[in-house]
Design an enzyme around this catalytic site. Structure first.
Site, PDB file in Angstrom:
ATOM      1  N   ASP A  71      -9.755   5.057  -1.767  1.00 11.53           N
ATOM      2  CA  ASP A  71      -8.732   5.609  -2.661  1.00 11.53           C
ATOM      3  C   ASP A  71      -9.451   6.343  -3.799  1.00 11.53           C
ATOM      4  O   ASP A  71     -10.688   6.464  -3.782  1.00 11.53           O
ATOM      5  CB  ASP A  71      -7.803   4.497  -3.186  1.00 11.53           C
ATOM      6  CG  ASP A  71      -8.508   3.563  -4.150  1.00 11.53           C
ATOM      7  OD1 ASP A  71      -9.772   3.573  -4.195  1.00 11.53           O
ATOM      8  OD2 ASP A  71      -7.830   2.827  -4.877  1.00 11.53           O
ATOM      9  N   TYR A 127      -6.525   6.161   4.499  1.00 16.58           N
ATOM     10  CA  TYR A 127      -6.689   5.149   3.453  1.00 16.58           C
ATOM     11  C   TYR A 127      -5.821   3.916   3.750  1.00 16.58           C
ATOM     12  O   TYR A 127      -6.302   2.780   3.729  1.00 16.58           O
ATOM     13  CB  TYR A 127      -6.333   5.713   2.058  1.00 16.58           C
ATOM     14  CG  TYR A 127      -6.107   4.583   1.100  1.00 16.58           C
ATOM     15  CD1 TYR A 127      -7.195   3.878   0.590  1.00 16.58           C
ATOM     16  CD2 TYR A 127      -4.821   4.136   0.793  1.00 16.58           C
ATOM     17  CE1 TYR A 127      -7.010   2.768  -0.223  1.00 16.58           C
ATOM     18  CE2 TYR A 127      -4.624   3.035  -0.016  1.00 16.58           C
ATOM     19  CZ  TYR A 127      -5.723   2.354  -0.518  1.00 16.58           C
ATOM     20  OH  TYR A 127      -5.531   1.244  -1.293  1.00 16.58           O
ATOM     21  N   GLU A 179       0.831  -1.210   0.000  1.00 17.42           N
ATOM     22  CA  GLU A 179       0.000   0.000   0.000  1.00 17.42           C
ATOM     23  C   GLU A 179       0.863   1.257   0.000  1.00 17.42           C
ATOM     24  O   GLU A 179       0.537   2.244  -0.644  1.00 17.42           O
ATOM     25  CB  GLU A 179      -0.944   0.013   1.214  1.00 17.42           C
ATOM     26  CG  GLU A 179      -2.077  -1.006   1.134  1.00 17.42           C
ATOM     27  CD  GLU A 179      -3.004  -0.790  -0.061  1.00 17.42           C
ATOM     28  OE1 GLU A 179      -3.018   0.316  -0.629  1.00 17.42           O
ATOM     29  OE2 GLU A 179      -3.701  -1.745  -0.445  1.00 17.42           O
TER      30      GLU A 179
END
Ligand code: SF4
Length: 354
Positions: free
Chosen positions: A139, A121, A38
């Site tokens: 996102d 996020y 991520e």
């Protein structure tokens, strides 16, 4: 009710299409690997990230191996991926996890979000995928899909809250991480920014943006961020076979090795450039000559670099942030692409002047 049906359809669609977007981090539940992916994926395309991710995991298979590593070695692997603060923060966060959480990545949203470099996020994505927490990970893809389904045009806090509320409903499954990933995939493969494939979309029958015939109008476009123009002078100082590299404490390339460089304006005279080299690096310049220049484009910056060869009044002593190295050993040090271009100019100049 609608959401329950759509949730099932979404998971079926996800499982049917899962192999169309190969991502090595999708085959693990290891929170460390999911978190790393991520972080690497921020502002970076999947196809760019995959080789970096594989190389990193090969060298650092556990979070502990990251925490025990030094930042130079980590930045060396990150070299070329850009946004180096991501790497620095990931390293800091890994150390904190061993210091404060006994080496276990926290499952609590607030604790995880407090770690360096972790935003809402990232926390949502990692905790939902790795630990099955029912937390949205909004996102740009999910924001677009949900704005269109719900018919929300404005990018406001209240609309974001509506999206979150709706997602919580979707996320009440055994695999909330799959829902987050399915919506991301749908955004990337079907509900694309331009020319979405509405005729192939499982949400068409409930999509407000499709109903009004203007999918691309949702959400409203972001204002373009102005590209910042930066000018700098980069100096190559050689002593016999050795070349000087330096580390800066600030700026986007802090902690990475670079050739001594100072910021300038279009009207900065050579005398002032020399003064800056002395103040920032302790180099007392006897003479300098311009050997080339180039533009280096980053997403929000356009850096114009003037490359000089320098000669100093006396040999500079090494310190923690200054090193004399053999040019052929340059590739052992983490160095941003911009400085690799500086070195290329120097090599071309040297080869041409032989
Ligand atoms: S119907 Fe079209 S606009 Fe609506 S979610 Fe699907 S792809 Fe996006």
């Amino acid at each position: 009710m609608y959401n329950t049906i759509k949730k099932k359809e979404l998971l079926i669609w996800y499982n049917l299409n899962i192999n169309k977007r190969y991502m090595p981090w999708r085959s693990t539940n290891d929170p460390y690997k999911i978190w790393l992916s991520e972080i690497m994926l921020q502002q970076t395309q999947v196809k760019t990230v995959i080789p970096y991710y594989n190389k990193w995991i090969k060298k650092y298979p556990t979070l502990e191996s990251v925490a025990k590593s030094n930042i130079d070695d980590l930045l060396k692997i990150w070299e070329g991926l850009g946004y180096y603060s991501r790497c620095r923060n990931f390293h800091k966060a890994s150390i904190k996890i061993f210091k404060d959480y006994n080496g276990k990545i926290p499952e609590d949203f607030d604790q995880f979000k407090k770690l360096p470099g972790v935003g809402e996020y990232t926390a949502g994505a990692v905790l939902s995928i790795a630990y099955g927490k029912k937390i949205p990970a909004i996102d740009t893809n999910i924001l677009r899909v949900m704005s269109r389904i719900l018919g929300l045009k404005e990018r406001s806090k209240s609309n974001l809250n509506k999206i979150k509320k709706n997602l919580i409903d979707y996320l009440s499954t055994e695999k909330p991480g799959d829902i987050n990933q399915a919506l991301m995939d749908l955004g990337s493969m079907i509900c694309k920014n331009k020319d979405p494939y509405c005729q192939n979309c499982i949400f068409q029958d409930i999509c407000k943006a499709w109903e009004v015939g203007d999918p691309e109008g949702f959400p409203a476009k972001n204002k373009k961020v102005a590209v910042k123009k930066i000018l700098m002078s980069s100096g190559i100082l050689v002593d016999d076979e050795l070349i000087l590299i330096a580390k800066k404490k600030n700026g986007i390339y802090r902690e990475m090795w670079q050739f001594p460089s100072v910021s300038i304006t279009s009207s900065t005279k050579d005398n002032l450039i020399k003064k800056k080299f002395k103040e920032e690096f302790g180099i007392k310049i006897k003479s300098m000559s311009l050997i080339g220049s180039f533009n280096h484009l980053l997403s929000h910056r356009n850096i114009y670099v003037k490359v000089f060869t320098l000669s100093a009044r006396k040999t500079l002593i090494e310190s923690k942030n200054l090193k004399w190295i053999k040019a052929k050993k340059l590739n052992l040090f983490p160095m941003p692409n911009l400085y690799k271009r500086v070195f290329e100019i120097f090599q071309n100049y040297k080869n041409g002047s032989k």
